[in-house]
Enzyme design. Structure first.
Site, short mmCIF file in Angstrom:
data_model
loop_
_atom_site.label_atom_id
_atom_site.label_comp_id
_atom_site.label_asym_id
_atom_site.label_seq_id
_atom_site.Cartn_x
_atom_site.Cartn_y
_atom_site.Cartn_z
N ARG A 165 0.83 -1.21 0.00
CA ARG A 165 0.00 0.00 0.00
C ARG A 165 0.86 1.26 0.00
O ARG A 165 0.54 2.26 0.62
CB ARG A 165 -0.95 0.02 1.20
CG ARG A 165 -1.92 -1.14 1.26
CD ARG A 165 -2.89 -1.12 0.07
NE ARG A 165 -3.80 -2.26 0.16
CZ ARG A 165 -3.57 -3.46 -0.39
NH1 ARG A 165 -2.45 -3.66 -1.08
NH2 ARG A 165 -4.42 -4.44 -0.27
N SER A 238 -11.30 -0.48 2.72
CA SER A 238 -10.50 -0.79 3.91
C SER A 238 -9.89 0.50 4.46
O SER A 238 -9.16 1.19 3.75
CB SER A 238 -9.39 -1.78 3.56
OG SER A 238 -9.96 -3.00 3.12
N GLU A 334 -5.42 4.04 5.89
CA GLU A 334 -5.14 3.99 4.44
C GLU A 334 -5.53 5.29 3.73
O GLU A 334 -4.77 5.80 2.92
CB GLU A 334 -5.87 2.81 3.79
CG GLU A 334 -5.12 1.51 3.91
CD GLU A 334 -5.56 0.50 2.85
OE1 GLU A 334 -5.84 0.91 1.72
OE2 GLU A 334 -5.61 -0.70 3.18
#
Length: 338
Positions: A165, A238, A334
């Site tokens: 990520r 998420s 995130e």
């Protein structure tokens, strides 16, 4: 001059559905409009926030800037040697329709990344991944504008510093504006079925020799069951990264919680399932006003209608503090916070 609007609501431009206003707003449909908007912002001494699909944003207040919405479209085949194919898409292309287009052309490789919200240009920023496949696994290059020099630069895989990520572009916010991305696909399916319940879902559907399209359909059905549709319930997918911890800490947690979901990594560390930690701590289905944790997927924070970005952020910080207190694990958000 590009067309700048003033005091524009960004509610339609972020999947959380947070209603904040941009001081200025404009859209760019091609490279020339991107350059023009950036030049005018320098002239007016206004900072710029570039957005795509708004699926990785948490807006906590009005944006005192020019919000530049990437609206470029276009997808094309650049190389085709009979099996290996290189395709290119403009940054503003919506991601899932691009994946579906590639599959209808007979190109394999993106099927595990089906139904991810957002745009093509945003996908490399955080090395988007799902069900055992990440952008880096199918990446063939991208073209970005260096906002410091005004020059275009092509990036190869090794130059992007992709990680979990993460990427060079995410670590240098505001410098690189991704204009188009290239992907190396194949007419031969190399199926990735061992992550999550994909193989089981295919068997349930009676599929024993899956095609790329069948894998995509299975993943879409799983995601629709697990994740709320942003068009119906505001969310950014998420919300927390799966934390990577030392083997010693993972073992300590396993001694107290034998059911912990953990994945050993090549470097000796262990990746823990953030959703499992949050659910274990009792947050699944929690709601405070219109900010909450989804009732089916504890990794997803949701806006039930009128939550502010600050309320969602406050809930996220409370969850982070609780998980650290219980497990000694730091959860990282995130979405980008503005």
């Amino acid at each position: 001059m590009t067309s700048w609007q003033e005091r524009v609501s960004l509610k339609p431009y972020n999947t959380f559905g947070i209603d904040v206003k941009a001081r200025y707003f404009t859209q760019a449909h091609d490279d020339a409009q991107v350059r023009q908007a950036l030049a005018e912002a320098i002239e007016r001494q206004v900072r710029v926030l570039v957005i795509g699909g708004g699926s990785n944003l948490l807006l906590t207040g009005d944006i005192d800037a020019l919000v530049l919405h990437m609206a470029s479209r276009g997808r094309r085949v650049l190389q085709d040697d009979g099996d290996r194919v290189v395709v290119e898409a403009e940054a503003g292309e919506p991601w899932h329709p691009f994946v579906q287009w590639s599959l209808t052309q007979g190109f394999c490789g993106l099927e595990n990344l089906s139904l991810i919200p957002g745009t093509v240009g945003a996908a490399p920023m955080q090395n988007v991944g799902a069900y055992g496949v990440e952008i880096k696994d199918v990446f063939a290059g991208l073209t970005a504008l260096d906002r410091e020099t005004g020059e275009l630069r092509d990036f190869a895989l090794e130059e992007c510093a992709f990680a979990y990520r993460d990427s060079l572009f995410k670590r240098n916010p505001g410098r690189w504006l991704i204009l188009r991305v290239r992907f190396a696909l194949s007419r031969t399916l190399h199926a990735h079925l061992d992550y999550g319940p994909v193989r089981q879902r295919l068997l349930e559907q009676g599929v024993h020799a899956p095609t790329a399209m069948a894998i995509s359909e299975a993943i879409c059905s799983i995601r629709r069951e697990k994740l709320p549709d942003p068009a119906e319930l505001g969310n950014a997918g998420s919300f927390f990264k799966n934390p990577v911890v030392t083997a010693a800490l993972a073992e300590q947690i396993r001694e107290r919680f034998p059911g912990v979901v953990a994945y050993p990594q090549a470097d000796g560390q262990v990746k823990l399932a953030a959703g499992w930690l949050i659910e274990q701590a009792g947050w699944k289905g929690y709601r405070d006003g219109d900010a909450g944790v989804h009732r089916l997927q504890s990794l997803v924070l949701v806006n039930y209608g009128r939550a502010s970005g600050a309320q969602v952020h406050d809930l996220a910080r409370r969850i982070q503090a609780d998980i650290y207190e219980r497990f000694g694990v730091e959860l990282e958000m995130e979405p980008n916070l503005y």
